[in-house]
Design a protein around this motif. Structure first.
Motif, PDB file in Angstrom:
ATOM      1  N   PHE A  79       0.510  -1.426   0.057  1.00 39.40           N
ATOM      2  CA  PHE A  79       0.379   0.032   0.341  1.00 39.40           C
ATOM      3  C   PHE A  79       0.868   1.450  -0.312  1.00 39.40           C
ATOM      4  CE2 PHE A  79      -2.606  -3.226   1.791  1.00 39.40           C
ATOM      5  CZ  PHE A  79      -2.841  -3.673   1.492  1.00 39.40           C
ATOM      6  N   ASN A 149      -3.473  -7.512   6.398  1.00 34.38           N
ATOM      7  CA  ASN A 149      -3.419  -5.799   6.966  1.00 34.38           C
ATOM      8  C   ASN A 149      -4.798  -6.205   7.854  1.00 34.38           C
ATOM      9  OD1 ASN A 149      -3.490  -3.262   7.473  1.00 34.38           O
ATOM     10  ND2 ASN A 149      -3.898  -2.779   5.319  1.00 34.38           N
ATOM     11  N   ARG A 154      -7.227  -0.464   1.972  1.00 31.91           N
ATOM     12  CA  ARG A 154      -6.500   0.044   1.664  1.00 31.91           C
ATOM     13  C   ARG A 154      -6.577   1.125   1.193  1.00 31.91           C
ATOM     14  NH1 ARG A 154      -6.500  -1.582  -4.171  1.00 31.91           N
ATOM     15  NH2 ARG A 154      -8.133  -2.373  -4.520  1.00 31.91           N
TER      16      ARG A 154
END
Length: 183
Positions: A79, A149, A154
């Motif tokens: 990201f 994550n 994101r």
């Protein structure tokens, strides 16, 4: 003691603060065995890559909406690649990976410890504490590269700030080439 505590901590700022305390302890021990120039060299080399580590950690914490838990930074390299790569380079420099800024001072410190006639326990503690530094550095590397994550979408990440990116890239060159220039 600080290196051991950093291995069990999940707060990013606390890990970096404990890492700094561990390096200050190393500088004091180098002064104690009689190498003030080597201690100053390690202080300068440490400042080169630690500045990059602090800037990248601040950027990561900002992108995580002020969360400092390293369990939430999984796969952050996908990201915010620039910040993540620079964060990992400075973290690897902290543990003394060859030809980064931290390598030149740490290798010289361990070499001087090997050449000096010191107690076997103190000899072991120098190498054990260096191993602890490598341990928490690779732990940060693992959490930022792999894993899920866990918390944030994101779309909330941004790696496009001109001033922060310019500063990070400038400090990256210093963290990579600064140790060889200082030596």
């Amino acid at each position: 003691m600080a290196g051991l505590g950093a291995n069990f901590e999940f707060d990013l700022k606390k890990i970096i603060a404990l890492s700094t305390l561990r390096q200050l302890g190393l500088i004091i021990r180098i002064l104690a065995i009689g190498y003030p120039k080597l201690a100053f060299f390690h202080l300068l080399a440490h400042a080169l890559f630690k500045a990059l580590l602090f800037i990248c950690a601040g950027s990561i914490i900002h992108n995580l909406k002020d969360s400092q838990d390293i369990r939430f930074i999984g796969s952050i390299v996908n990201f915010i690649p620039l910040t993540s790569v620079c964060f990992n380079v400075s973290s690897l420099s902290l543990c003394g990976i060859p030809f980064l800024a931290g390598f030149y001072s740490k290798d010289l410190i361990l070499e001087m410890v090997c050449l000096r006639l010191i107690n076997c326990l103190i000899f072991f503690l120098y190498f054990f504490s260096t191993g602890l530094t490598a341990s928490y550095s690779f732990r940060l590397f693992y959490y930022s590269i792999s894993g899920d994550n866990n918390f944030y979408s994101r779309f909330s990440f941004d790696d496009k700030g001109y001033y922060i990116s310019f500063g990070i890239i400038g400090l990256l060159f210093v963290a990579v080439f600064g140790g060889s220039l200082l030596s």
